[in-house]
Design a protein around this motif. Structure first.
Motif, PDB file in Angstrom:
ATOM      1  N   PRO A 118       0.813  -1.227   0.000  1.00  0.00           N
ATOM      2  CA  PRO A 118       0.000   0.000   0.000  1.00  0.00           C
ATOM      3  C   PRO A 118       0.838   1.265   0.000  1.00  0.00           C
ATOM      4  O   PRO A 118       0.427   2.289  -0.578  1.00  0.00           O
ATOM      5  N   ALA A 119       2.015   1.230   0.637  1.00  0.00           N
ATOM      6  CA  ALA A 119       2.859   2.429   0.668  1.00  0.00           C
ATOM      7  C   ALA A 119       3.302   2.813  -0.742  1.00  0.00           C
ATOM      8  O   ALA A 119       3.223   3.982  -1.148  1.00  0.00           O
ATOM      9  N   VAL A 179      -4.459  20.591  -1.767  1.00  0.00           N
ATOM     10  CA  VAL A 179      -5.825  20.145  -1.495  1.00  0.00           C
ATOM     11  C   VAL A 179      -5.938  18.629  -1.635  1.00  0.00           C
ATOM     12  O   VAL A 179      -6.555  17.946  -0.804  1.00  0.00           O
ATOM     13  N   GLN A 180      -5.336  18.079  -2.698  1.00  0.00           N
ATOM     14  CA  GLN A 180      -5.416  16.644  -2.939  1.00  0.00           C
ATOM     15  C   GLN A 180      -4.763  15.845  -1.811  1.00  0.00           C
ATOM     16  O   GLN A 180      -5.292  14.818  -1.374  1.00  0.00           O
ATOM     17  N   LEU A 181      -3.610  16.308  -1.326  1.00  0.00           N
ATOM     18  CA  LEU A 181      -2.906  15.565  -0.278  1.00  0.00           C
ATOM     19  C   LEU A 181      -3.572  15.740   1.079  1.00  0.00           C
ATOM     20  O   LEU A 181      -3.540  14.818   1.907  1.00  0.00           O
ATOM     21  N   ASP A 182      -4.166  16.907   1.326  1.00  0.00           N
ATOM     22  CA  ASP A 182      -4.964  17.064   2.548  1.00  0.00           C
ATOM     23  C   ASP A 182      -6.085  16.026   2.569  1.00  0.00           C
ATOM     24  O   ASP A 182      -6.323  15.367   3.588  1.00  0.00           O
ATOM     25  N   ALA A 183      -6.776  15.896   1.437  1.00  0.00           N
ATOM     26  CA  ALA A 183      -7.890  14.945   1.354  1.00  0.00           C
ATOM     27  C   ALA A 183      -7.391  13.505   1.482  1.00  0.00           C
ATOM     28  O   ALA A 183      -8.014  12.686   2.175  1.00  0.00           O
ATOM     29  N   LEU A 184      -6.278  13.191   0.831  1.00  0.00           N
ATOM     30  CA  LEU A 184      -5.725  11.836   0.920  1.00  0.00           C
ATOM     31  C   LEU A 184      -5.332  11.499   2.351  1.00  0.00           C
ATOM     32  O   LEU A 184      -5.622  10.407   2.851  1.00  0.00           O
ATOM     33  N   GLY A 185      -4.662  12.449   3.015  1.00  0.00           N
ATOM     34  CA  GLY A 185      -4.267  12.215   4.397  1.00  0.00           C
ATOM     35  C   GLY A 185      -5.457  12.001   5.309  1.00  0.00           C
ATOM     36  O   GLY A 185      -5.395  11.199   6.252  1.00  0.00           O
ATOM     37  N   LEU A 186      -6.569  12.702   5.013  1.00  0.00           N
ATOM     38  CA  LEU A 186      -7.763  12.560   5.831  1.00  0.00           C
ATOM     39  C   LEU A 186      -8.605  11.346   5.427  1.00  0.00           C
ATOM     40  O   LEU A 186      -9.742  11.195   5.889  1.00  0.00           O
ATOM     41  N   ALA A 229       2.801   6.360   6.297  1.00  0.00           N
ATOM     42  CA  ALA A 229       1.754   5.972   7.240  1.00  0.00           C
ATOM     43  C   ALA A 229       0.780   4.990   6.603  1.00  0.00           C
ATOM     44  O   ALA A 229       0.318   4.042   7.250  1.00  0.00           O
ATOM     45  N   GLY A 230       0.481   5.196   5.318  1.00  0.00           N
ATOM     46  CA  GLY A 230      -0.486   4.341   4.638  1.00  0.00           C
ATOM     47  C   GLY A 230      -0.061   2.896   4.526  1.00  0.00           C
ATOM     48  O   GLY A 230      -0.908   2.002   4.433  1.00  0.00           O
ATOM     49  N   GLY A 231       1.237   2.648   4.550  1.00  0.00           N
ATOM     50  CA  GLY A 231       1.699   1.255   4.527  1.00  0.00           C
ATOM     51  C   GLY A 231       1.199   0.458   5.710  1.00  0.00           C
ATOM     52  O   GLY A 231       1.036  -0.770   5.627  1.00  0.00           O
ATOM     53  N   CYS A 232       0.907   1.146   6.815  1.00  0.00           N
ATOM     54  CA  CYS A 232       0.449   0.466   8.025  1.00  0.00           C
ATOM     55  C   CYS A 232      -1.008   0.033   7.942  1.00  0.00           C
ATOM     56  O   CYS A 232      -1.519  -0.602   8.873  1.00  0.00           O
ATOM     57  N   LEU A 233      -1.691   0.379   6.841  1.00  0.00           N
ATOM     58  CA  LEU A 233      -3.077  -0.045   6.679  1.00  0.00           C
ATOM     59  C   LEU A 233      -3.216  -1.561   6.621  1.00  0.00           C
ATOM     60  O   LEU A 233      -4.273  -2.100   6.945  1.00  0.00           O
ATOM     61  N   SER A 234      -2.155  -2.236   6.201  1.00  0.00           N
ATOM     62  CA  SER A 234      -2.257  -3.689   5.973  1.00  0.00           C
ATOM     63  C   SER A 234      -1.459  -4.518   6.978  1.00  0.00           C
ATOM     64  O   SER A 234      -1.265  -5.706   6.764  1.00  0.00           O
ATOM     65  N   ILE A 235      -0.994  -3.889   8.071  1.00  0.00           N
ATOM     66  CA  ILE A 235      -0.238  -4.656   9.065  1.00  0.00           C
ATOM     67  C   ILE A 235      -0.822  -4.425  10.450  1.00  0.00           C
ATOM     68  O   ILE A 235      -1.633  -3.517  10.654  1.00  0.00           O
ATOM     69  N   ASP A 236      -0.398  -5.247  11.386  1.00  0.00           N
ATOM     70  CA  ASP A 236      -0.861  -5.159  12.766  1.00  0.00           C
ATOM     71  C   ASP A 236      -0.123  -4.032  13.472  1.00  0.00           C
ATOM     72  O   ASP A 236       1.086  -4.106  13.702  1.00  0.00           O
ATOM     73  N   LEU A 237      -0.869  -2.987  13.843  1.00  0.00           N
ATOM     74  CA  LEU A 237      -0.232  -1.816  14.454  1.00  0.00           C
ATOM     75  C   LEU A 237       0.226  -2.066  15.885  1.00  0.00           C
ATOM     76  O   LEU A 237       0.965  -1.257  16.445  1.00  0.00           O
TER      77      LEU A 237
END
Length: 373
Positions: free
Chosen positions: A51-52, A149-156, A99-107
């Motif tokens: 995902p990262a 704007v795009q990265l603000d939205a992606l981060g949120l 940070a997005g790489g952590c979407l698929s692992i155990d935090l």
């Protein structure tokens, strides 16, 4: 036609620079994956990297397709380089990918539990720097505004999902994550149908509220405050932004005039925000004697509420109130009083203390929003 050919060398320079930045970012992500492989397990590194890299590739693609916006205005010539403002914006994007790489692992796994909180917190802090650097280097661009704007939205989208997975934000917060993309899609759909799009009045509060969302999510990712408190605060922080999207859409569709749009702000300043200050004082005044009798130090709470009541550095007082609630309030206040104070404190922090305030400390800094371009 000659203008097009004249711009080609500049476009090639921009593409070459973007390729270098993209390659450096990919290598850095691979290095983090290697560290995870050594520190934990190889499959964790792979699950994190997928995902990262996908997020980083999306950011690179969005930037590549928007390079023609790397100019001060639509009719202005292209800048020959991305500039420091856009480079810092891309760094923010890389941190979101991290940070997005952590979407698929155990935090809960060590040592990655702190990784998304640290990465997104730094990305949120840098959001106040990229626009400032663009102005200082005299290279404010349409590209910078669009990427911001795009990265603000992606981060949120990325960070709230991580916080929800940890139980630190309520699932409903994803309504805010979807609102930006739904709003953009609805505008494109309306334009495709040939329906009129009315001019949206300038409103600095949009950027201010977005900045507060990033701050909230960054704080929620860290285990500093009670999770029950951050879940409630997330809903409180979300509602003014959703109301703003609804009001903006009503203006764009012609259902709300610009004059009435401005009246909403006047009513909020004159009635809603002072009313929140009064409500906060009443609720705390009712329970404060009981807190003192129970041996709980309530001096800081009393000072914050007095400051809020008279509008003396109202935003700072609201922040102190929220931090107090997140640390002690969960165990002290009844649920109804706690909910009232969290919502009132959150809205006063974001909107300000309103009219009849003694000192609006911090209001000018918040409204200026250095990262805006």
């Amino acid at each position: 036609m000659s203008d097009v050919f004249a711009a080609l060398p500049t476009q090639n320079l921009l593409r070459r620079e973007l390729k270098v930045i993209s390659a450096i970012g990919a290598v850095a992500l691979l290095s983090v994956a290697v560290w995870l492989d050594v520190a934990e397990r190889w499959y964790m590194a792979v699950f994190w990297l997928l995902p990262a890299i996908a997020i980083w590739c999306w950011i690179g693609w969005r930037t590549w397709t928007s390079l023609d916006l790397n100019r001060a205005a639509l009719q202005a010539p292209l800048y020959p380089a991305l500039g420091w403002g856009n480079r810092v914006t891309l760094l923010r994007g890389w941190l979101i990918a991290l940070a997005g790489g952590c979407l698929s692992i155990d935090l809960s796994a060590v040592p990655v539990s702190w990784l998304p909180a640290a990465a997104y917190s730094l990305a949120a802090l840098l959001d106040r720097c990229d626009g400032f650097l663009a102005r200082r280097s005299r290279q404010v661009s349409l590209l910078g505004g669009e990427l911001d704007v795009q990265l603000d939205a992606l981060g949120l989208v990325v960070a709230p999902i991580l916080a929800i997975a940890q139980g630190r934000l309520h699932l409903s917060y994803l309504l805010l994550s979807a609102a930006f993309y739904l709003y953009r899609w609805a505008m494109q759909r309306r334009q495709a149908l040939g329906l009129p799009l009315y001019l949206l009045p300038d409103n600095p509060l949009r950027r201010t509220l977005a900045g507060f969302q990033m701050g909230l999510v960054a704080v929620a990712l860290w285990p500093w405050l009670d999770a029950e408190f951050t879940r409630v605060a997330g809903v409180a922080f979300m509602l003014p932004v959703l109301f703003g999207f609804a009001a903006d859409w009503a203006v764009v569709c012609g259902q709300l005039s610009a004059a009435n749009y401005q009246r909403l702000a006047v009513c909020s300043q004159g009635l809603f925000q002072p009313g929140l200050r009064l409500l906060t004082a009443i609720v705390v005044g009712l329970v404060l004697p009981g807190l003192a009798a129970a041996g709980i130090s309530a001096l800081s709470l009393a000072v914050a509420v007095v400051m809020l009541s008279v509008g003396f550095a109202g935003r700072l007082a609201a922040l102190v109130l929220l931090l107090w609630l997140g640390g002690f309030g969960v165990a002290v206040f009844q649920p109804c009083a706690q909910l009232t104070l969290v919502f009132a404190g959150s809205w006063l922090l974001m909107l300000g203390s309103g009219r009849a305030s003694l000192w609006g400390w911090g209001d000018a800094w918040v409204a200026r929003y250095d990262g805006a371009r």
